[in-house]
Structures are given as C-alpha cells and as structure tokens.
Motif scaffolding. Structure first.
Motif, PDB file in Angstrom:
ATOM      1  N   ILE A  39       0.854  -1.185   0.000  1.00 15.14           N
ATOM      2  CA  ILE A  39       0.000   0.000   0.000  1.00 15.14           C
ATOM      3  C   ILE A  39       0.892   1.238   0.000  1.00 15.14           C
ATOM      4  CG2 ILE A  39      -1.834   1.235   1.221  1.00 15.14           C
ATOM      5  CD1 ILE A  39      -2.453  -1.494   2.628  1.00 15.14           C
ATOM      6  N   ALA A  40       0.584   2.161  -0.894  1.00 19.79           N
ATOM      7  CA  ALA A  40       1.342   3.409  -0.965  1.00 19.79           C
ATOM      8  C   ALA A  40       0.417   4.495  -1.480  1.00 19.79           C
ATOM      9  CB  ALA A  40       2.548   3.265  -1.888  1.00 19.79           C
ATOM     10  N   ASN A  41       0.846   5.735  -1.358  1.00 18.27           N
ATOM     11  CA  ASN A  41       0.031   6.805  -1.928  1.00 18.27           C
ATOM     12  C   ASN A  41       0.887   7.847  -2.621  1.00 18.27           C
ATOM     13  OD1 ASN A  41       0.056   7.588   1.245  1.00 18.27           O
ATOM     14  ND2 ASN A  41       0.083   9.459   0.008  1.00 18.27           N
ATOM     15  N   GLY A  42       0.221   8.538  -3.541  1.00 19.41           N
ATOM     16  CA  GLY A  42       0.815   9.655  -4.253  1.00 19.41           C
ATOM     17  C   GLY A  42       0.180  10.946  -3.782  1.00 19.41           C
ATOM     18  N   LEU A 100      -7.197   0.974   4.479  1.00 22.30           N
ATOM     19  CA  LEU A 100      -6.961  -0.466   4.331  1.00 22.30           C
ATOM     20  C   LEU A 100      -6.097  -1.030   5.449  1.00 22.30           C
ATOM     21  CD1 LEU A 100      -6.322  -1.387   0.593  1.00 22.30           C
ATOM     22  CD2 LEU A 100      -8.370  -1.690   1.962  1.00 22.30           C
ATOM     23  N   GLU A 101      -5.131  -0.249   5.910  1.00 24.61           N
ATOM     24  CA  GLU A 101      -4.270  -0.723   6.987  1.00 24.61           C
ATOM     25  C   GLU A 101      -5.081  -1.057   8.244  1.00 24.61           C
ATOM     26  OE1 GLU A 101      -1.870   2.423   4.721  1.00 24.61           O
ATOM     27  OE2 GLU A 101      -3.928   2.114   5.315  1.00 24.61           O
ATOM     28  N   ARG A 102      -6.121  -0.287   8.494  1.00 23.57           N
ATOM     29  CA  ARG A 102      -6.970  -0.559   9.662  1.00 23.57           C
ATOM     30  C   ARG A 102      -7.791  -1.822   9.429  1.00 23.57           C
ATOM     31  NH1 ARG A 102     -12.007   0.321  10.958  1.00 23.57           N
ATOM     32  NH2 ARG A 102     -12.450   1.679   9.196  1.00 23.57           N
ATOM     33  N   ASP A 106      -4.641  -6.993  11.407  1.00 24.78           N
ATOM     34  CA  ASP A 106      -4.126  -8.262  11.928  1.00 24.78           C
ATOM     35  C   ASP A 106      -3.025  -8.844  11.053  1.00 24.78           C
ATOM     36  OD1 ASP A 106      -5.883  -8.109  14.033  1.00 24.78           O
ATOM     37  OD2 ASP A 106      -7.397  -9.389  13.100  1.00 24.78           O
ATOM     38  N   GLY A 107      -2.779  -8.226   9.914  1.00 19.82           N
ATOM     39  CA  GLY A 107      -1.716  -8.699   9.025  1.00 19.82           C
ATOM     40  C   GLY A 107      -0.340  -8.417   9.601  1.00 19.82           C
ATOM     41  N   GLU A 108       0.646  -9.129   9.083  1.00 24.11           N
ATOM     42  CA  GLU A 108       2.028  -8.949   9.514  1.00 24.11           C
ATOM     43  C   GLU A 108       2.625  -7.739   8.800  1.00 24.11           C
ATOM     44  OE1 GLU A 108       6.303 -11.217   8.883  1.00 24.11           O
ATOM     45  OE2 GLU A 108       4.487 -12.085   8.059  1.00 24.11           O
TER      46      GLU A 108
END
Length: 117
Positions: A39-42, A100-102, A106-108
C-alpha cells in the motif's frame, strides 16, 4: 522470481518515484486473496498514476505482468494484482478514507527499510 524478490522490486519502484507511506502487509494467514498487500500513496492523481506505471514497468522488465488491473482511469485508487502480491496505489485523501491498513490490521507488517536495501 520469488515473492520476496517481487516485493523488493515493487517497493523500490514505488520509492524511486517518491511514493509516500509505503506499507507491506503479510495477509496469507488472513485470506486466500493474496500473500501480501503493498500500500502506498501519491500526492496527486498524476503522481498516483506514475507510481502504478513504474511498478508495472519494473516488473514487466522481468517478464511479470499483472493478472488484473483496476482504477487506472480515475487514478484515485489503482490496484495491480500479481496473484501473490496485490499493489494498492492511492491518492492521499482516498487512502485516508478507506484505511486499508486498519481493515487488515491483523496482518504482519513487514519492514519496508529491509526491502529497500
């Protein structure tokens, strides 16, 4: 090319074009969708499109093409599906909205700095 090498190539491509807030989440234990999310943003829709184009270009140089691609026209959220890795490139405000991170908390969380070495 194995998954770790692909992750490194993706992260380096995003970093080379000044992507903001690059995150790599291991999700293989949470879903059958994929093994990792990148995941990244511009900072603008043009920057977002450039980031996605660079990832696609760098992987295509190794003979790897996405099995799916969505959102390229709007450039607020572009998804590149490489089966084991799904790349999400957001416009900054869109990323803040969807968080999405929220959703995948629970992901690594992998260390991006390690992948950039």
């Amino acid at each position: 090319m194995d998954t770790k090498e692909k992750l490194e190539k993706i992260v380096k491509a995003l970093d080379s074009k000044k992507a903001e807030d690059i995150e790599v989440l291991g999700i293989r234990d949470l879903t059958v969708l994929s093994d990792y999310f990148v995941i990244a943003n511009g900072t603008s829709t043009t920057h977002t499109r450039t980031l996605a184009d660079e990832v696609e270009y760098q992987l295509s140089q190794s003979g790897i093409e996405p099995s799916g691609k969505e959102g390229h026209n709007g450039s607020n959220w572009i998804v590149l599906d490489y089966s084991d890795i799904i790349v999400h490139v957001f416009y900054k405000e869109t990323r803040e909205f969807y968080q999405l991170e929220r959703l995948w908390a629970d992901g690594e969380h992998l260390d991006v700095e390690e992948l950039l070495k």
